[in-house]
Write a protein that holds these residues in place. Structure first.
Motif, short mmCIF file in Angstrom:
data_model
loop_
_atom_site.label_atom_id
_atom_site.label_comp_id
_atom_site.label_asym_id
_atom_site.label_seq_id
_atom_site.Cartn_x
_atom_site.Cartn_y
_atom_site.Cartn_z
N MET B 64 -6.78 8.67 -2.37
CA MET B 64 -5.52 9.40 -2.38
C MET B 64 -4.51 8.75 -3.31
SD MET B 64 -3.25 10.77 0.76
CE MET B 64 -4.18 11.89 1.77
N GLY B 65 -5.00 8.05 -4.34
CA GLY B 65 -4.07 7.38 -5.24
C GLY B 65 -4.22 7.82 -6.68
N HIS B 66 -4.68 9.04 -6.88
CA HIS B 66 -5.04 9.45 -8.24
C HIS B 66 -3.84 9.47 -9.19
CE1 HIS B 66 -8.55 10.40 -10.45
NE2 HIS B 66 -8.17 11.59 -10.84
N ALA B 67 -2.64 9.71 -8.67
CA ALA B 67 -1.45 9.75 -9.52
C ALA B 67 -1.25 8.41 -10.24
CB ALA B 67 -0.22 10.11 -8.70
N VAL B 121 -6.00 2.10 1.42
CA VAL B 121 -5.88 1.19 0.28
C VAL B 121 -5.51 1.96 -0.99
CG1 VAL B 121 -7.07 -0.50 -1.14
CG2 VAL B 121 -7.54 -0.42 1.30
N THR B 122 -6.10 3.14 -1.17
CA THR B 122 -5.79 3.89 -2.39
C THR B 122 -4.35 4.41 -2.38
OG1 THR B 122 -6.73 5.93 -1.46
CG2 THR B 122 -8.17 4.59 -2.85
N VAL B 123 -3.83 4.68 -1.19
CA VAL B 123 -2.41 5.04 -1.09
C VAL B 123 -1.58 3.86 -1.60
CG1 VAL B 123 -0.52 5.47 0.51
CG2 VAL B 123 -2.67 6.72 0.76
N GLY B 124 -2.03 2.66 -1.26
CA GLY B 124 -1.34 1.45 -1.73
C GLY B 124 -1.33 1.34 -3.24
N ILE B 125 -2.43 1.75 -3.88
CA ILE B 125 -2.53 1.62 -5.35
C ILE B 125 -1.41 2.39 -6.02
CG2 ILE B 125 -3.93 2.18 -7.38
CD1 ILE B 125 -6.40 1.94 -5.59
N ARG B 130 3.72 2.52 -8.99
CA ARG B 130 5.06 3.10 -9.12
C ARG B 130 6.13 2.01 -9.04
NH1 ARG B 130 9.10 4.91 -6.11
NH2 ARG B 130 8.09 4.12 -4.24
N ILE B 131 5.95 1.08 -8.12
CA ILE B 131 6.95 0.01 -7.96
C ILE B 131 6.95 -0.91 -9.18
CG2 ILE B 131 7.52 -2.04 -6.59
CD1 ILE B 131 6.50 -0.35 -4.14
#
Ligand SMILES: Nc1ncnc2c1ncn2[C@@H]1O[C@H](COP(=O)(O)OP(=O)(O)O)[C@@H](O)[C@H]1O
Ligand SMILES: [Mg+2]
Lengths: 258, 328
Positions: B64-67, B121-125, B130-131
């Motif tokens: 869920m971190g494709h962006a 974990v992918t949400v974390g990526i 972004r940060i």
């Protein structure tokens, strides 16, 4: 010559010693049966050979080289293919694609050749499909090639797992209770298939509860009880071994219960 | 030989696909600049979602971190173009490679994780990326203001400026993506990803290097998202970290889940997610409510997604007839 050598294998789950200092060999071209009462550790031995588990002690040699610690897919590449006691087909994929799964490790096309649909990739794919259809013929499932794997009858699913294993060009196939859940007709078909596998020069190591089947097709038996080897040798000698009779009489009641 | 044919007219979906292709080709003739822009946006989401479909749809990896990879691509293009005057198209392979490299580095240690853990974990990526961009940790990303003044791309001397130019650029890329990923899906690699999705223990047990193929799907998907980032940067001429937030990842994820695995499904689902809210603009504040409700109904009504992939076709020489009889 020994194709497979298991040396001093021990596998421990928590406090339970599932396999205890086990030694046995599988001769090239033979059909070897690994037998023993329920919970004796047979499946665990298979999983240690195929790389699903790493034994705590001991070693496994295949064609003279240690395969301990290798990942399952590398062991398949070396030439050991397996079936599972609890059938593990890709139930929503077609029968043919299930067999192609076994063929996968013998195919070379990379992601570029695949994405660009290069002629080399198409040729390889055509050959693979042809080869896998031959394996389906071999186990008698060719007509069902487009059915979903999970839609087949139980006995056919077991045969499909065998076809999938054979598609990887194994030198040794390991079958975990191949006749489990089969009726008499299916079992006798299975005997023919195993015989035909051996005739192809492929060595067979199998776990089986059906004693008649084991006596009929195995050249050698390895008997396990509580993870320990209690007998090893030709079927006629092993069946008269007092320790084996004891183990089997002791467990016969259990088998009734299951 | 139908094994290699792209279009199979025995499948009704093929007609739908051809009709859709024609419609997309002529659509700009009937639309004003605003709607063409909406369609460019749909196309960008479609490319992104197709690339995630390889990871999530084919291999079943809950990513869920494709962006994050989209952002890496967009920033690489923006930096190379504004600081080093690279032409936009020249930056595209590098944008892809940079995203692929980041994917390789982050995925290597986590790829073996189970679905739900991997998701977290992918949400974390995406948040880390972004940060890092917002705080300008590399000193070249312009902080929260981002980077502006990105040049228009040139295609053999032709300057791509107008919405309609971008329309054909984006949808051209989308068509290429469809074709290449279709062929990937038809190959041993596409199958390997499906085996892994179905049962990774069985896949490994029949000789499929599960870790290798999961990584391959991840890195390839990231590479594509990076290239989509190039198009995004070129279209917007200004990029900022806020454009690559978690919500973007969620939308792309939802597009793929709603699609159900097939590429045609991804196109339809991109339209539903990006185009439909625009069509519902009159309802203003109620539109997201309608939209959310529609999604919920969809998920209950068709939990397998809009269009699960059809079985792959195989040409079996003598058998095909016997197989037909067996079915009858
Ligand atoms: N993954 C595991 N974790 C813990 N215990 C296990 C595991 N696999 C098998 N065992 C235990 O090891 C013993 C041997 O099991 P198994 O090898 O499946 O026996 P068999 O195949 O001979 O019936 C059993 O007592 C079983 O409960
Ligand atoms: Mg067992």
């Amino acid at each position: 010559m020994n194709l497979l050598e298991v040396e001093g294998m021990s596998k421990i789950f928590g406090g339970l010693v599932a396999v205890n200092d086990l030694d046995f060999t599988v001769e090239e071209g033979a059909v070897v049966g690994l037998i023993g009462p329920n919970g004796a550790g047979k499946t665990t031995v298979f999983n240690c050979i195929t790389g699903n588990y790493v034994p705590e002690r001991g070693d496994v040699h295949f064609q003279g080289k240690s395969i301990k610690g290798l990942k399952p897919h590398s062991i398949v590449e070396l030439g050991i293919a397996r079936t599972f006691q609890t059938i593990r087909l890709f139930s929503r994929l077609s029968v043919l694609e299930n067999v192609l799964a076994g063929r996968h490790c013998r195919l070379k096309s990379g992601f570029l050749a695949s994405m660009l649909h290069l002629p080399s990739q198409r040729r390889e794919e055509r050959d693979a499909v042809e080869r896998c259809m031959q394996e389906l013929e071999f186990v008698g499932l060719a007509n069902a090639w487009r059915e979903e794997g999970g839609s087949l009858a139980y006995g056919s699913q077991r045969l499909l797992e065998i076809a999938r294993a054979l598609a990887s060009d194994p030198k040794l196939v390991i079958l975990d209770e191949p006749a489990g859940g089969m009726n008499d007709q299916e079992t006798s078909d299975l005997v023919n298939v195993i015989e035909a596998i051996r005739k192809r020069g492929i060595t067979v190591l199998l776990i089986e509860h059906d004693m008649r089947l084991v006596m009929k097709i195995c050249h050698k038996l390895v008997v396990l009880e509580h993870g320990t080897l209690i007998a090893e040798g030709v079927p006629d000698v092993v069946r008269r071994d007092p320790a084996v009779i004891e183990a089997y009489l002791g467990s016969d009641d259990n088998d009734e219960v299951y | 030989m139908s094994q290699s044919a792209f279009l199979d007219f025995s499948d009704k979906r093929t007609y739908g696909a051809v009709a859709m292709g024609l419609l997309i080709a002529v659509l700009p003739l009937f639309l004003n600049a605003y709607w063409i822009d909406v369609c460019v946006s749909i196309g960008l989401y479609a490319i992104l979602s197709l690339s995630l479909n390889v990871i999530l749809g084919h291999a079943g990896i809950f990513h869920m971190g494709h962006a994050a990879f989209y952002a890496v691509g967009a920033y690489v293009t923006a930096i190379l173009n504004t600081m080093y005057q690279w032409s936009i198209f020249a930056t595209m392979p590098l944008a892809g490679l940079a995203a692929a490299l980041v994917a390789l580095l982050v995925a290597r240690p986590i790829i073996h994780l189970r679905g739900d853990y991997l998701l977290i974990v992918t949400v974390g990526i995406v948040e880390i990326v972004r940060i890092a961009l917002t705080n300008d940790v590399f000193g070249i990303t312009g902080g929260s203001n981002g980077i502006f003044g990105i040049a228009r791309p040139r295609f053999f001397g032709f300057r791509i400026v107008k919405s309609v130019h971008f329309y054909y650029l984006v949808w051209g890329m989308c068509a290429a993506t469809l074709l290449l990923f279709h062929w990937l899906w038809r190959s041993r690699i596409g199958r390997a990803l499906n085996y892994i999705k179905e049962d990774d223990v069985a896949a490994e047990g029949c000789g499929v290097d599960v870790t290798h193929y999961k990584l391959m799907a991840f890195v390839l998907g990231a590479f594509w998202a990076g290239m989509a980032g190039t198009l995004y940067a070129a279209k917007m001429t200004t990029i900022a970290p806020a454009s690559f937030n978690f919500m973007e990842s969620v939308i792309i994820f939802a597009v793929v889940i709603l699609a159900g695995g097939s590429q045609l499904g991804v196109l339809v689902s991109s339209f539903l997610f990006i185009g439909l809210p625009e069509l519902l603009r009159e309802f203003s504040s109620a539109r997201m409510l309608c939209f959310g409700l529609a999604m919920m109904i969809m998920m209950v009504w068709r939990p397998q997604g809009l269009m699960p992939p059809r079985p792959r076709r195989y040409r079996i020489p003598d058998r095909s007839k016997a197989g037909e009889e067996g079915k009858a």
